[in-house]
Design a protein around this motif. Sequence first.
Motif, PDB file in Angstrom:
ATOM      1  N   VAL A  55      23.270  21.099  32.291  1.00  0.00           N
ATOM      2  CA  VAL A  55      24.914  20.875  32.708  1.00  0.00           C
ATOM      3  C   VAL A  55      25.348  18.942  32.146  1.00  0.00           C
ATOM      4  O   VAL A  55      26.830  19.397  31.807  1.00  0.00           O
ATOM      5  CB  VAL A  55      25.341  20.218  34.672  1.00  0.00           C
ATOM      6  CG1 VAL A  55      25.929  20.680  34.845  1.00  0.00           C
ATOM      7  CG2 VAL A  55      24.049  21.439  35.034  1.00  0.00           C
ATOM      8  N   LEU A  56      24.487  18.400  32.194  1.00  0.00           N
ATOM      9  CA  LEU A  56      25.003  17.022  32.237  1.00  0.00           C
ATOM     10  C   LEU A  56      25.721  17.028  30.355  1.00  0.00           C
ATOM     11  O   LEU A  56      26.433  16.220  29.471  1.00  0.00           O
ATOM     12  CB  LEU A  56      24.205  15.640  32.144  1.00  0.00           C
ATOM     13  CG  LEU A  56      24.564  15.381  33.562  1.00  0.00           C
ATOM     14  CD1 LEU A  56      23.219  14.121  34.183  1.00  0.00           C
ATOM     15  CD2 LEU A  56      25.864  14.834  34.145  1.00  0.00           C
TER      16      LEU A  56
ATOM     17  N   ALA B 139      33.979  18.925  34.551  1.00  0.00           N
ATOM     18  CA  ALA B 139      33.606  17.090  35.013  1.00  0.00           C
ATOM     19  C   ALA B 139      32.730  17.183  36.407  1.00  0.00           C
ATOM     20  O   ALA B 139      32.214  16.317  37.217  1.00  0.00           O
ATOM     21  CB  ALA B 139      35.075  16.053  35.700  1.00  0.00           C
ATOM     22  N   GLU B 140      33.466  17.990  37.020  1.00  0.00           N
ATOM     23  CA  GLU B 140      32.862  18.332  39.045  1.00  0.00           C
ATOM     24  C   GLU B 140      31.577  18.840  39.131  1.00  0.00           C
ATOM     25  O   GLU B 140      30.652  18.242  39.837  1.00  0.00           O
ATOM     26  CB  GLU B 140      33.498  19.425  39.628  1.00  0.00           C
ATOM     27  CG  GLU B 140      33.036  19.584  41.313  1.00  0.00           C
ATOM     28  CD  GLU B 140      34.101  20.816  42.275  1.00  0.00           C
ATOM     29  OE1 GLU B 140      33.476  20.458  43.246  1.00  0.00           O
ATOM     30  OE2 GLU B 140      34.482  21.196  41.287  1.00  0.00           O
ATOM     31  N   ASP B 141      30.742  19.626  37.583  1.00  0.00           N
ATOM     32  CA  ASP B 141      29.576  19.834  37.572  1.00  0.00           C
ATOM     33  C   ASP B 141      28.641  18.734  37.481  1.00  0.00           C
ATOM     34  O   ASP B 141      27.761  18.777  37.598  1.00  0.00           O
ATOM     35  CB  ASP B 141      29.531  21.520  36.516  1.00  0.00           C
ATOM     36  CG  ASP B 141      30.286  22.140  37.487  1.00  0.00           C
ATOM     37  OD1 ASP B 141      30.198  22.473  39.015  1.00  0.00           O
ATOM     38  OD2 ASP B 141      30.406  23.790  37.063  1.00  0.00           O
ATOM     39  N   LYS B 142      29.211  18.058  35.988  1.00  0.00           N
ATOM     40  CA  LYS B 142      28.699  17.076  35.678  1.00  0.00           C
ATOM     41  C   LYS B 142      28.196  15.528  37.057  1.00  0.00           C
ATOM     42  O   LYS B 142      27.058  15.322  37.073  1.00  0.00           O
ATOM     43  CB  LYS B 142      29.586  16.339  34.479  1.00  0.00           C
ATOM     44  CG  LYS B 142      28.940  17.550  33.530  1.00  0.00           C
ATOM     45  CD  LYS B 142      30.017  16.547  31.721  1.00  0.00           C
ATOM     46  CE  LYS B 142      29.477  17.677  30.743  1.00  0.00           C
ATOM     47  NZ  LYS B 142      30.174  17.182  29.153  1.00  0.00           N
TER      48      LYS B 142
ATOM     49  N   ALA C 186      24.443  13.101  40.060  1.00  0.00           N
ATOM     50  CA  ALA C 186      24.591  12.317  41.514  1.00  0.00           C
ATOM     51  C   ALA C 186      22.853  12.804  41.633  1.00  0.00           C
ATOM     52  O   ALA C 186      21.962  12.459  42.420  1.00  0.00           O
ATOM     53  CB  ALA C 186      24.996  12.754  42.462  1.00  0.00           C
ATOM     54  N   GLU C 187      22.437  14.354  41.850  1.00  0.00           N
ATOM     55  CA  GLU C 187      20.881  14.986  41.833  1.00  0.00           C
ATOM     56  C   GLU C 187      19.692  14.470  40.552  1.00  0.00           C
ATOM     57  O   GLU C 187      18.736  13.937  41.394  1.00  0.00           O
ATOM     58  CB  GLU C 187      21.030  16.360  41.958  1.00  0.00           C
ATOM     59  CG  GLU C 187      21.854  17.020  42.065  1.00  0.00           C
ATOM     60  CD  GLU C 187      21.681  18.625  42.353  1.00  0.00           C
ATOM     61  OE1 GLU C 187      21.201  19.160  42.479  1.00  0.00           O
ATOM     62  OE2 GLU C 187      23.349  19.279  43.131  1.00  0.00           O
ATOM     63  N   VAL C 188      20.187  14.273  39.100  1.00  0.00           N
ATOM     64  CA  VAL C 188      19.040  13.009  39.011  1.00  0.00           C
ATOM     65  C   VAL C 188      19.293  11.727  39.506  1.00  0.00           C
ATOM     66  O   VAL C 188      17.926  11.550  39.206  1.00  0.00           O
ATOM     67  CB  VAL C 188      20.190  13.652  37.221  1.00  0.00           C
ATOM     68  CG1 VAL C 188      18.920  12.530  36.309  1.00  0.00           C
ATOM     69  CG2 VAL C 188      19.923  14.887  36.917  1.00  0.00           C
ATOM     70  N   LEU C 189      19.705  11.382  39.810  1.00  0.00           N
ATOM     71  CA  LEU C 189      19.163   9.925  39.985  1.00  0.00           C
ATOM     72  C   LEU C 189      19.203   9.919  40.969  1.00  0.00           C
ATOM     73  O   LEU C 189      17.933   8.702  41.263  1.00  0.00           O
ATOM     74  CB  LEU C 189      20.986   9.039  39.851  1.00  0.00           C
ATOM     75  CG  LEU C 189      21.520   8.560  38.579  1.00  0.00           C
ATOM     76  CD1 LEU C 189      22.938   7.663  39.075  1.00  0.00           C
ATOM     77  CD2 LEU C 189      20.546   7.999  37.227  1.00  0.00           C
ATOM     78  N   GLU C 190      19.966  10.801  41.818  1.00  0.00           N
ATOM     79  CA  GLU C 190      18.592  10.721  43.153  1.00  0.00           C
ATOM     80  C   GLU C 190      17.701  10.917  43.400  1.00  0.00           C
ATOM     81  O   GLU C 190      16.675  10.212  44.218  1.00  0.00           O
ATOM     82  CB  GLU C 190      19.363  11.840  44.433  1.00  0.00           C
ATOM     83  CG  GLU C 190      18.659  11.966  46.183  1.00  0.00           C
ATOM     84  CD  GLU C 190      18.902  13.124  45.925  1.00  0.00           C
ATOM     85  OE1 GLU C 190      19.325  13.565  47.533  1.00  0.00           O
ATOM     86  OE2 GLU C 190      20.202  13.587  45.650  1.00  0.00           O
TER      87      GLU C 190
END
Length: 388
Positions: free
Chosen positions: A20-21, A28-31, A36-40
């Motif tokens: 997705v990134l 922009a919202e999906d990215k 956030a999910e990746v960093l979490e």
Amino acid sequence: MTNEKDETNLLIRMARKLFVLRCPESSAEDKASAKAEVLEAVFAEGLAGHYAALCDEFGWTVDQQKHGELKAKVAKDLEQLEEKINDAVENLGDSEVRDALTAKAEYVCKTGAPKKERELAFKIAEDKTVAIGHKLDMVFSQLIMSIFDGDYQHMRVLIERCKALLEKGGDWERKNKLKVYESVYLMATRSFKEAGDLLLSSVATFTTTELFPYQTLVLYTVVCCVTSLDRVTLKKKVVDSPEVLSVIGDMPHLETLLNSLYRCDYAGFFGALPGVADIIKGDMFLEPHLRYFLREIRKVVYRQFLESYKSVSLGTMAKTFGVTSAFLDAELARFVVSGDLNCKIDKVAGIVETIQPDTKNTLYQQTIKKGDVLLNRVQKLGRVIDMD
């Protein structure tokens, strides 16, 4: 959509978020959500080896404090894993040593260590392993890492290793699991027909939930099969499949496309195609092949329609498909020029004429050509023998 429990492997989930990134068409919202999910996941799981690489790729600011904490956590965890290995070697049996070595290899793989370090860790664990099943599980873990890396060349090597191990033994479940892994490789390398065959053989026995949920398996099966199976086989193996029917209703565009293709509802087919294209566009395995899929599926549907007619007016055909005559004329012309459709277009009369292929003549020409090749080889061989 069905509420399936997500049992997907952490690295595969991260790979989908990274897709997705990396996708230019992601909002922009999906990215922002994917980031956030990746960093979490990175901070929660201590994925120190991935953090700096991701920050460098996407231009994120490295949080030096958190990065230091991650590296400290990895070092501590590796130290504890080494202690367990040493304890197993000194006080326990071979199976406990193998389990400890495998745990370290999988941890090294998960946290993003360099490729050589990962391979060495698994090699050490495999050298201490006798059971074929355990060796296969180690290769499956490396296959997941190859998918995360997008290294399909290495994936091919690992699949061949799995096949070699299965020739020496291996249970039914792992054989079925390998089919799914190989189908992923085949999809990624655009071998849809071969991938479809493997996926069809897996829909009734699917247990590879670490790669994707069952609904995604059905998506891949339908997408691969609609471009490669004839109408009768498609009906028998896909349209009427109880396993496909159990979940395809949650993907209405895909269901409409599949059924309209079989029922020759061409307007319905073209109406559903943009929705299916959007699904493909959002999948990391299928997205690179979107244009190929759209070309192949249109070729299938035009060929299916024209098989029923010796000639048909361009306007009538366009109306049947729910498109304009100008669009259809351009579409058919491209396929005729490339040799994908056996027809010709009379633009003046506005008629499309189907040309029935002369299979006997084609077979004759192929036989002559192969015969010439064989004779040339025999002559070359004869000259070599005369020289001796």
